[in-house]
Design a protein around this motif. Structure first.
Motif, PDB file in Angstrom:
ATOM      1  N   SER A 105       0.400  -0.758  -0.178  1.00  0.00           N
ATOM      2  CA  SER A 105      -0.005   0.073  -0.135  1.00  0.00           C
ATOM      3  C   SER A 105       0.820   1.119  -0.225  1.00  0.00           C
ATOM      4  O   SER A 105       1.744   0.838   0.177  1.00  0.00           O
ATOM      5  CB  SER A 105      -0.915   0.055   0.848  1.00  0.00           C
ATOM      6  OG  SER A 105       0.311   0.099   2.381  1.00  0.00           O
ATOM      7  N   GLU A 106       0.013   2.747  -0.212  1.00  0.00           N
ATOM      8  CA  GLU A 106       1.328   3.934   0.267  1.00  0.00           C
ATOM      9  C   GLU A 106       1.837   4.039   1.388  1.00  0.00           C
ATOM     10  O   GLU A 106       2.468   4.424   1.697  1.00  0.00           O
ATOM     11  CB  GLU A 106       0.428   4.808  -0.293  1.00  0.00           C
ATOM     12  CG  GLU A 106       0.714   6.096  -0.434  1.00  0.00           C
ATOM     13  CD  GLU A 106       0.999   6.730   0.365  1.00  0.00           C
ATOM     14  OE1 GLU A 106       1.628   7.599   0.589  1.00  0.00           O
ATOM     15  OE2 GLU A 106       0.546   6.824   1.502  1.00  0.00           O
ATOM     16  N   ARG A 107       0.822   3.495   2.215  1.00  0.00           N
ATOM     17  CA  ARG A 107       1.604   3.898   3.625  1.00  0.00           C
ATOM     18  C   ARG A 107       2.543   3.012   3.578  1.00  0.00           C
ATOM     19  O   ARG A 107       4.016   2.615   3.868  1.00  0.00           O
ATOM     20  CB  ARG A 107       0.483   3.923   4.574  1.00  0.00           C
ATOM     21  CG  ARG A 107       1.188   2.916   5.708  1.00  0.00           C
ATOM     22  CD  ARG A 107       0.300   3.432   6.981  1.00  0.00           C
ATOM     23  NE  ARG A 107      -0.776   4.155   6.675  1.00  0.00           N
ATOM     24  CZ  ARG A 107      -2.124   4.011   7.401  1.00  0.00           C
ATOM     25  NH1 ARG A 107      -2.036   2.777   7.910  1.00  0.00           N
ATOM     26  NH2 ARG A 107      -2.477   4.805   7.734  1.00  0.00           N
ATOM     27  N   GLU A 108       2.885   1.361   3.379  1.00  0.00           N
ATOM     28  CA  GLU A 108       3.679   0.241   3.704  1.00  0.00           C
ATOM     29  C   GLU A 108       5.047   1.196   2.395  1.00  0.00           C
ATOM     30  O   GLU A 108       6.172   1.160   2.831  1.00  0.00           O
ATOM     31  CB  GLU A 108       3.379  -0.685   3.024  1.00  0.00           C
ATOM     32  CG  GLU A 108       2.145  -1.509   4.233  1.00  0.00           C
ATOM     33  CD  GLU A 108       1.974  -2.592   3.368  1.00  0.00           C
ATOM     34  OE1 GLU A 108       1.297  -3.298   4.518  1.00  0.00           O
ATOM     35  OE2 GLU A 108       1.234  -3.259   2.256  1.00  0.00           O
ATOM     36  N   ARG A 110       5.950   3.907   1.277  1.00  0.00           N
ATOM     37  CA  ARG A 110       6.679   4.959   2.611  1.00  0.00           C
ATOM     38  C   ARG A 110       7.437   4.965   3.417  1.00  0.00           C
ATOM     39  O   ARG A 110       8.574   4.933   4.084  1.00  0.00           O
ATOM     40  CB  ARG A 110       5.637   6.035   2.721  1.00  0.00           C
ATOM     41  CG  ARG A 110       4.751   7.041   1.844  1.00  0.00           C
ATOM     42  CD  ARG A 110       4.076   8.375   2.972  1.00  0.00           C
ATOM     43  NE  ARG A 110       3.724   7.741   4.388  1.00  0.00           N
ATOM     44  CZ  ARG A 110       2.141   7.900   4.439  1.00  0.00           C
ATOM     45  NH1 ARG A 110       1.384   7.677   3.383  1.00  0.00           N
ATOM     46  NH2 ARG A 110       1.941   7.371   5.518  1.00  0.00           N
ATOM     47  N   ARG A 111       6.663   3.413   4.255  1.00  0.00           N
ATOM     48  CA  ARG A 111       7.857   2.533   5.113  1.00  0.00           C
ATOM     49  C   ARG A 111       9.069   2.344   4.480  1.00  0.00           C
ATOM     50  O   ARG A 111       9.898   2.323   4.908  1.00  0.00           O
ATOM     51  CB  ARG A 111       6.841   1.858   6.060  1.00  0.00           C
ATOM     52  CG  ARG A 111       6.269   2.681   7.060  1.00  0.00           C
ATOM     53  CD  ARG A 111       5.064   1.644   7.692  1.00  0.00           C
ATOM     54  NE  ARG A 111       4.210   1.998   8.282  1.00  0.00           N
ATOM     55  CZ  ARG A 111       3.260   1.697   8.932  1.00  0.00           C
ATOM     56  NH1 ARG A 111       3.428   0.364   8.947  1.00  0.00           N
ATOM     57  NH2 ARG A 111       2.670   2.136  10.222  1.00  0.00           N
TER      58      ARG A 111
END
Length: 117
Positions: A105-108, A110-111
């Motif tokens: 996902s986008e959050r993953e 970024r991480r």
């Protein structure tokens, strides 16, 4: 009242391609936002992976869920995809902010960029 002095004529709009205007079924001209030279450009090795991607053969809505929606189905499809790594590389290189790319996902993503994952 003419707005041509404010916006220019329709044929001179910078965002429309009227070089090869064809007439559609309704008798109206078909305008394309894609330049002719772009549409006929041959696929490069860098983007050929997209044609082999499993997501191209399934419902794209699963890969772009609404906020708070489940990403489970898209990630399951990504697990079996032969071009998953190329997809993830593309998303990271192009800073894709929406959707599931390469199984993340986008959050993953970024991480991952920050080295947290």
């Amino acid at each position: 009242m003419s707005y041509e002095h404010l916006y220019g004529s329709l044929g001179s709009a910078p965002h429309t391609n009227t070089d090869s205007v064809s007439v559609g079924a309704a008798g109206r001209p078909h305008l394309s936002l894609v330049p002719d030279d772009f549409a006929s450009a041959p696929a490069t090795e860098d983007d050929e992976w997209q044609e082999r991607a499993l997501c191209a053969q399934t419902d794209p809505e699963a890969f772009f869920p609404e906020k708070g929606g489940s990403t489970r189905e898209a990630k399951r499809i990504c697990l079996g995809c032969e071009v998953r790594d190329a997809c993830l590389e593309y998303a990271l290189a192009n800073d894709e902010r929406f959707g599931i790319w390469g199984g993340l996902s986008e959050r993953e993503r970024r991480r991952l960029k920050r080295g947290i994952i």
